[in-house]
Design an enzyme around this catalytic site. Structure first.
Site, PDB file in Angstrom:
ATOM      1  N   LYS A  39       0.855  -1.194   0.000  1.00 39.98           N
ATOM      2  CA  LYS A  39       0.000   0.000   0.000  1.00 39.98           C
ATOM      3  C   LYS A  39       0.888   1.240   0.000  1.00 39.98           C
ATOM      4  O   LYS A  39       1.728   1.417   0.887  1.00 39.98           O
ATOM      5  CB  LYS A  39      -0.876  -0.043   1.248  1.00 39.98           C
ATOM      6  CG  LYS A  39      -2.150   0.733   1.137  1.00 39.98           C
ATOM      7  CD  LYS A  39      -2.998   0.452   2.380  1.00 39.98           C
ATOM      8  CE  LYS A  39      -4.314   1.152   2.321  1.00 39.98           C
ATOM      9  NZ  LYS A  39      -4.988   1.082   3.634  1.00 39.98           N
TER      10      LYS A  39
HETATM   11  C1  E4P Z   1      -8.333   1.569   3.795  1.00 41.09           C
HETATM   12  O1  E4P Z   1      -7.574   1.202   2.978  1.00 41.09           O
HETATM   13  C2  E4P Z   1      -8.299   2.905   4.420  1.00 41.09           C
HETATM   14  O2  E4P Z   1      -7.091   3.095   5.091  1.00 41.09           O
HETATM   15  C3  E4P Z   1      -9.457   3.059   5.341  1.00 41.09           C
HETATM   16  O3  E4P Z   1     -10.628   2.580   4.683  1.00 41.09           O
HETATM   17  C4  E4P Z   1      -9.675   4.441   5.889  1.00 41.09           C
HETATM   18  O4  E4P Z   1     -10.896   4.465   6.580  1.00 41.09           O
HETATM   19  P1  E4P Z   1     -11.297   5.643   7.589  1.00 41.09           P
HETATM   20  O5  E4P Z   1     -11.536   6.881   6.797  1.00 41.09           O
HETATM   21  O6  E4P Z   1     -12.567   5.150   8.235  1.00 41.09           O
HETATM   22  O7  E4P Z   1     -10.169   5.808   8.558  1.00 41.09           O
END
Ligand code: E4P
Length: 217
Positions: free
Chosen positions: A87
């Site tokens: 990522k």
């Molecule tokens: C996933 O890859 C993201 O990091 C995550 O969905 C972020 O979610 P949030 O906005 O609820 O922290």
């Protein structure tokens, strides 16, 4: 649409996996910290533990923000397990890193995407997944689902293979709307996934069936 769970909580990952509908997991440094997983070695071991539970892709985020650092971290993460997806944040060096990983056959998830232009760049660089954060856009009075629609249109126009991974999903209706628009993947909390099960008529109907069965036996 693939279902990913957005957590580092092993119990919740197991619960979703046991339901038989889980296609993968996304994590980020905040989700790791929420579970009290800190320090390089603990984080690495946690990724391995997650990969042992699920069959699908597991996103593991790099911390470096420079090209060389991202390459170093990403290559090490990719070696941990075949299910690991690196990522990478949506910054210029991140785009360079995604192109590098893509050329080497390492899967990537371009994270922190908030515009169609960013999603276009991620696809050009060969990202496996692009993660538009719909909940965080909604939080600032901007249409998160509208962004998924825009990206869908752009990717379909040119046949980009990058999968749209709707992230920052907050509730059950987000999941349904993502499915209507044609997101390839959604990642959300277990609560939002469980919400898909609920309907009062199901509960009433089941109670009646059981009651009537007992009458005849
Ligand atoms: C996933 O890859 C993201 O990091 C995550 O969905 C972020 O979610 P949030 O906005 O609820 O922290």
């Amino acid at each position: 649409m693939k279902f990913f769970i957005d957590t580092a909580n092993l119990d919740q990952i197991k619960e979703a996996q046991d339901m038989g509908i889980l296609d993968g997991v996304t994590t980020n440094p905040s989700l790791m910290a929420k579970e009290g997983i800190t320090g390089h070695e603990n984080i690495i071991n946690h990724y391995k533990a997650i990969c042992e539970i699920v069959d699908g892709d597991v996103s593991a985020e790099v911390i470096a923000t420079d090209f060389e650092g991202m390459i170093r971290e990403g290559e090490a993460l990719a070696k941990l397990h075949p299910q690991i997806v690196v990522k990478v944040p949506m910054i210029k060096d991140g785009i360079k890193a995604i192109k590098y990983f893509s050329d080497k056959g390492i899967k990537t998830n371009c994270t922190l995407v908030f515009s169609a232009g960013q999603a276009l760049l991620a696809a050009k660089a060969g990202a496996t997944y692009v993660s538009p954060f719909i909940g965080r856009l909604d939080d600032v009075s901007t249409d998160g689902l509208g962004l998924i629609q825009e990206i869908r249109l752009i990717y379909d126009n040119y046949g980009f293979e990058t999968q749209i991974l709707a992230a920052s999903v907050r509730h059950t209706m987000h999941i349904i709307d993502c499915a209507k628009i044609g997101a390839d993947v959604m990642t959300g909390p277990l609560k939002a996934i469980d919400g898909l099960l609920n309907h009062p008529l199901t509960d009433i109907g089941l109670a009646k069936f059981l009651e009537d069965f007992k009458k005849g036996n």
